[in-house]
Write a protein that holds these residues in place. Structure first.
Motif, PDB file in Angstrom:
ATOM      1  N   HIS A 125      -2.725   7.327  -2.771  1.00  0.00           N
ATOM      2  CA  HIS A 125      -4.175   7.329  -2.561  1.00  0.00           C
ATOM      3  C   HIS A 125      -4.674   5.903  -2.672  1.00  0.00           C
ATOM      4  O   HIS A 125      -4.038   5.049  -3.288  1.00  0.00           O
ATOM      5  CB  HIS A 125      -4.886   8.273  -3.540  1.00  0.00           C
ATOM      6  CG  HIS A 125      -4.628   7.954  -4.984  1.00  0.00           C
ATOM      7  ND1 HIS A 125      -5.320   6.993  -5.667  1.00  0.00           N
ATOM      8  CD2 HIS A 125      -3.731   8.469  -5.852  1.00  0.00           C
ATOM      9  CE1 HIS A 125      -4.874   6.930  -6.901  1.00  0.00           C
ATOM     10  NE2 HIS A 125      -3.905   7.816  -7.037  1.00  0.00           N
ATOM     11  N   PHE A 126      -5.816   5.649  -2.060  1.00  0.00           N
ATOM     12  CA  PHE A 126      -6.350   4.295  -2.055  1.00  0.00           C
ATOM     13  C   PHE A 126      -7.163   4.052  -3.322  1.00  0.00           C
ATOM     14  O   PHE A 126      -7.644   4.976  -3.961  1.00  0.00           O
ATOM     15  CB  PHE A 126      -7.189   4.027  -0.803  1.00  0.00           C
ATOM     16  CG  PHE A 126      -8.362   4.960  -0.652  1.00  0.00           C
ATOM     17  CD1 PHE A 126      -9.579   4.664  -1.220  1.00  0.00           C
ATOM     18  CD2 PHE A 126      -8.224   6.143   0.058  1.00  0.00           C
ATOM     19  CE1 PHE A 126     -10.658   5.522  -1.089  1.00  0.00           C
ATOM     20  CE2 PHE A 126      -9.289   7.013   0.199  1.00  0.00           C
ATOM     21  CZ  PHE A 126     -10.508   6.699  -0.378  1.00  0.00           C
TER      22      PHE A 126
ATOM     23  N   ARG B 242     -10.054   0.752   7.589  1.00  0.00           N
ATOM     24  CA  ARG B 242      -9.177   1.496   6.682  1.00  0.00           C
ATOM     25  C   ARG B 242      -7.978   1.991   7.479  1.00  0.00           C
ATOM     26  O   ARG B 242      -8.109   2.368   8.633  1.00  0.00           O
ATOM     27  CB  ARG B 242      -9.903   2.688   6.057  1.00  0.00           C
ATOM     28  CG  ARG B 242     -10.931   2.244   5.038  1.00  0.00           C
ATOM     29  CD  ARG B 242     -11.452   3.404   4.214  1.00  0.00           C
ATOM     30  NE  ARG B 242     -12.483   2.956   3.327  1.00  0.00           N
ATOM     31  CZ  ARG B 242     -12.297   2.546   2.067  1.00  0.00           C
ATOM     32  NH1 ARG B 242     -11.077   2.569   1.558  1.00  0.00           N
ATOM     33  NH2 ARG B 242     -13.306   2.134   1.324  1.00  0.00           N
ATOM     34  N   ASP B 243      -6.817   1.971   6.828  1.00  0.00           N
ATOM     35  CA  ASP B 243      -5.624   2.504   7.485  1.00  0.00           C
ATOM     36  C   ASP B 243      -5.663   4.036   7.428  1.00  0.00           C
ATOM     37  O   ASP B 243      -6.585   4.607   6.823  1.00  0.00           O
ATOM     38  CB  ASP B 243      -4.349   1.910   6.866  1.00  0.00           C
ATOM     39  CG  ASP B 243      -4.000   2.437   5.484  1.00  0.00           C
ATOM     40  OD1 ASP B 243      -4.653   3.385   4.984  1.00  0.00           O
ATOM     41  OD2 ASP B 243      -3.043   1.900   4.891  1.00  0.00           O
TER      42      ASP B 243
ATOM     43  N   ASN C 250      -6.580   3.085   2.874  1.00  0.00           N
ATOM     44  CA  ASN C 250      -6.551   1.754   2.271  1.00  0.00           C
ATOM     45  C   ASN C 250      -7.445   0.810   3.063  1.00  0.00           C
ATOM     46  O   ASN C 250      -7.369   0.769   4.288  1.00  0.00           O
ATOM     47  CB  ASN C 250      -5.119   1.218   2.245  1.00  0.00           C
ATOM     48  CG  ASN C 250      -4.217   2.060   1.383  1.00  0.00           C
ATOM     49  OD1 ASN C 250      -4.418   2.164   0.184  1.00  0.00           O
ATOM     50  ND2 ASN C 250      -3.231   2.688   2.003  1.00  0.00           N
ATOM     51  N   LYS C 251      -8.275   0.044   2.351  1.00  0.00           N
ATOM     52  CA  LYS C 251      -9.223  -0.856   3.016  1.00  0.00           C
ATOM     53  C   LYS C 251      -8.606  -2.240   3.219  1.00  0.00           C
ATOM     54  O   LYS C 251      -7.978  -2.783   2.318  1.00  0.00           O
ATOM     55  CB  LYS C 251     -10.500  -0.983   2.205  1.00  0.00           C
ATOM     56  CG  LYS C 251     -11.597  -1.729   2.935  1.00  0.00           C
ATOM     57  CD  LYS C 251     -12.911  -1.657   2.172  1.00  0.00           C
ATOM     58  CE  LYS C 251     -14.011  -2.374   2.919  1.00  0.00           C
ATOM     59  NZ  LYS C 251     -15.282  -2.298   2.169  1.00  0.00           N
TER      60      LYS C 251
ATOM     61  N   PHE D 122       0.847  -1.184   0.000  1.00  0.00           N
ATOM     62  CA  PHE D 122       0.000   0.000   0.000  1.00  0.00           C
ATOM     63  C   PHE D 122       0.883   1.234   0.000  1.00  0.00           C
ATOM     64  O   PHE D 122       1.900   1.281   0.690  1.00  0.00           O
ATOM     65  CB  PHE D 122      -0.876   0.068   1.258  1.00  0.00           C
ATOM     66  CG  PHE D 122      -2.098  -0.794   1.225  1.00  0.00           C
ATOM     67  CD1 PHE D 122      -2.699  -1.178   0.042  1.00  0.00           C
ATOM     68  CD2 PHE D 122      -2.676  -1.207   2.408  1.00  0.00           C
ATOM     69  CE1 PHE D 122      -3.852  -1.955   0.033  1.00  0.00           C
ATOM     70  CE2 PHE D 122      -3.832  -1.983   2.414  1.00  0.00           C
ATOM     71  CZ  PHE D 122      -4.410  -2.357   1.217  1.00  0.00           C
TER      72      PHE D 122
ATOM     73  N   ASP E 139      -4.235   6.111   5.666  1.00  0.00           N
ATOM     74  CA  ASP E 139      -4.206   6.642   4.305  1.00  0.00           C
ATOM     75  C   ASP E 139      -5.470   6.292   3.520  1.00  0.00           C
ATOM     76  O   ASP E 139      -5.597   6.662   2.358  1.00  0.00           O
ATOM     77  CB  ASP E 139      -2.980   6.121   3.546  1.00  0.00           C
ATOM     78  CG  ASP E 139      -1.705   6.779   4.034  1.00  0.00           C
ATOM     79  OD1 ASP E 139      -1.561   7.994   3.811  1.00  0.00           O
ATOM     80  OD2 ASP E 139      -0.871   6.083   4.640  1.00  0.00           O
TER      81      ASP E 139
ATOM     82  N   ALA F 105       4.460  -1.149   3.088  1.00  0.00           N
ATOM     83  CA  ALA F 105       3.925   0.204   2.961  1.00  0.00           C
ATOM     84  C   ALA F 105       5.048   1.040   2.369  1.00  0.00           C
ATOM     85  O   ALA F 105       6.206   0.917   2.796  1.00  0.00           O
ATOM     86  CB  ALA F 105       3.502   0.763   4.309  1.00  0.00           C
TER      87      ALA F 105
ATOM     88  N   THR G 288       1.661   5.145   0.989  1.00  0.00           N
ATOM     89  CA  THR G 288       1.395   5.967   2.165  1.00  0.00           C
ATOM     90  C   THR G 288       1.946   7.373   1.940  1.00  0.00           C
ATOM     91  O   THR G 288       2.896   7.561   1.191  1.00  0.00           O
ATOM     92  CB  THR G 288       2.012   5.363   3.439  1.00  0.00           C
ATOM     93  OG1 THR G 288       1.668   6.185   4.566  1.00  0.00           O
ATOM     94  CG2 THR G 288       3.520   5.237   3.357  1.00  0.00           C
TER      95      THR G 288
END
Length: 123
Positions: A61-62, A109-110, A114-115, A7, A112, A51, A9
């Protein structure tokens, strides 16, 4: 076969703190880190998650419809990961509990956006 999930960040230090807490609940830890990325894994399993600050220099971005799923060993572990996510800057996307498909899941979701979710089979 997927080797690992990564992901993007906007804040590597914040992402490190967030994913350190999730990894701890899985018995995993940081396996490597650079100035732009952190990698987590369980001993002997290879890299499972990373990450990173995006390499193209554009803001992270997610993705809409994108989600990483973590296999949990038990319903209690699902509960602990969800709690760790919320306690470390994550947001709730679905409280822990049984789902109609027979699994026990939690979604978050984190920091940032992200799911992620955790699932215990046969919940």
């Amino acid at each position: 076969m997927i080797v690992h999930i990564c992901f993007g960040t906007t804040d590597l230090e914040r992402a490190g703190k967030f994913y350190d807490a999730i990894a701890k609940e899985l018995g995993a830890a940081r396996a490597n880190a650079t100035d732009t990325a952190i990698y987590w894994s369980k001993p002997g399993s290879g890299i499972g998650f990373a990450a990173t600050i995006p390499y193209d220099g554009k803001p992270a971005h997610f993705g809409n419809g994108v989600m990483a799923t973590i296999g949990a060993e038990s319903q209690d572990q699902v509960d602990r990961m969800h709690a760790a996510a919320l306690a470390n800057g994550g947001s709730d996307e679905g409280a822990p509990g049984p789902r109609p498909n027979g699994m026990y899941c939690a979604y978050w979701r984190d920091p940032d956006g992200n799911k992620m979710n955790a699932v215990a089979m046969g919940g």
